[in-house]
Design an enzyme around this catalytic site. Structure first.
Site, PDB file in Angstrom:
ATOM      1  N   LEU A 142       0.697  -1.239   0.066  1.00 42.01           N
ATOM      2  CA  LEU A 142       0.020  -0.013   0.048  1.00 42.01           C
ATOM      3  C   LEU A 142       1.015   1.289   0.029  1.00 42.01           C
ATOM      4  CD1 LEU A 142      -2.701  -1.180   2.540  1.00 42.01           C
ATOM      5  CD2 LEU A 142      -2.976  -0.679   0.196  1.00 42.01           C
ATOM      6  N   ARG A 143       2.152   1.090   0.015  1.00 40.78           N
ATOM      7  CA  ARG A 143       2.959   2.238  -0.092  1.00 40.78           C
ATOM      8  C   ARG A 143       2.821   3.200  -1.292  1.00 40.78           C
ATOM      9  NH1 ARG A 143       8.035  -0.152   1.221  1.00 40.78           N
ATOM     10  NH2 ARG A 143       7.926   0.062   3.399  1.00 40.78           N
ATOM     11  N   GLY A 144       2.380   2.725  -2.460  1.00 44.14           N
ATOM     12  CA  GLY A 144       2.079   3.491  -3.385  1.00 44.14           C
ATOM     13  C   GLY A 144       0.921   4.536  -3.345  1.00 44.14           C
TER      14      GLY A 144
END
Length: 348
Positions: free
Chosen positions: A286-288
């Protein structure tokens, strides 16, 4: 004018840099919100990567630090304060402060872990019971910029330490059961040439943004860059004076955006669209999503908007996602182009 001439070494003005808009934007957004997670700049040799990074550090307003503190501690923000300063505050000791330029720390390629993290004098600790810490580059970089040229040639273990400190804002050194920790919050900027090998995907993913820079092909623009550089080399102070107004204007915009950042809103539907794009591009984790939301807010604040709009997302999303796509050796299209295609489908 005298004040400028007293500086040790003149720095090329950020606003005088011609082209390379993607790199400049990524650096500005990271300075507005360091929590974006730094920027990886990949590109050809001789495209002004180091010049631009030094220029952004020189542009930033001075910061207030606690005197006699090895970690550039903040006088009131607990997250940016060393244990030594916290103790002084708890003991009601009066604290003196002074202003310094934003630290700009270069990590040399041959650096050791001790040079990076700092060392504890074990002998002194065991014999005299005194905990003596010799700070490393992570201590010097607190509240500043840490620049690693040729990051793709750096030992993976050191890259890991760098990324951990950048993400957590703290560095912990442990030797023989003795532990020292100190604040280490900085904007991590890595640069490299793709010809010399890529960074491992799991390390690349930890950088907030990924800017790609290419050698300028347009002849008239190349002439403009060469002339600008020649002018600076011949008389740096005249060049600095010429761009003084633009430098001050950009500095004011950055300071204003930093103060406005917390009040910028992003609509729920837009958040859903960002996550939809990440899903369609098969981005791991979910970093993006998180970085794109942060960068879009920073960009909106930079433009003095109260709310993020579709155009803001379109401007930053390729920078935030390009390096997170899974590499397919059979793919004929560039990852940045792939991101743009999906973005246009979803955001129109």
């Amino acid at each position: 004018m005298d004040k400028i001439q007293n500086q040790t070494r003149p720095v090329f003005p950020f606003t005088a840099i011609v082209g390379q808009e993607e790199m400049k934007l990524a650096l500005i957004l990271n300075v507005i919100d360091p929590k974006i997670g730094g920027v990886m700049i990949m590109g050809d040799r001789g495209t002004g990567k180091s010049t631009t990074i030094r220029a952004i550090a020189d542009l930033l307003p001075e910061i207030e630090v606690v005197t006699d503190d090895m970690f550039n501690s903040h006088v009131s923000d607990y997250d940016l304060m060393s244990d030594f300063t916290k103790q002084q505050i708890e003991d009601s000791v009066s604290i003196s402060t002074h202003f310094i330029k934003v630290p700009m720390v270069d990590l040399p390629l041959g650096a050791t872990e001790d040079r990076l993290c700092g060392t504890i004098d074990i002998e002194k600790a065991l014999n005299e019971g005194i905990k003596t810490f010799e700070p490393g580059l992570l201590a010097k970089a607190n509240r500043g910029i840490l620049y690693v040229d040729e990051v793709n040639l750096l030992d993976d273990h050191l890259v890991d330490i760098l990324l951990d400190s950048a993400a957590s804002g703290w560095n912990t050194v442990e030797r023989e059961g003795i532990s020292v920790r100190h604040p280490s919050r900085f904007v991590l900027v890595g640069s490299g040439n793709p010809e010399e090998g890529e960074l491992r995907p799991q390390l690349l993913d930890r950088f907030g943004m990924h800017a790609e820079i290419r050698t300028v092909r347009d002849p008239s623009m190349r002439v403009q860059i060469v002339e600008q550089r020649t002018k600076f080399d011949q008389d740096p102070y005249a060049c600095i004076e010429e761009f003084k107004e633009q430098q001050n204007s950009l500095k004011s915009s950055i300071i204003f955006a930093q103060s406005k950042l917390t009040s910028v809103m992003i609509d729920y539907d837009l958040k859903v669209k960002i996550s939809q794009i990440c899903g369609l591009l098969d981005v791991d984790g979910l970093r993006g999503d998180i970085v794109t939301n942060r960068a879009a807010k920073a960009f909106a604040a930079y433009q003095n908007k109260d709310e993020v709009d579709i155009q803001d997302v379109k401007t930053v999303i390729t920078l935030c996602l390009r390096h997170r796509l899974r590499k397919d050796p059979l793919d004929t299209i560039d990852s940045g182009t792939k991101v743009k295609q999906v973005v246009n489908d979803i955001l129109g």
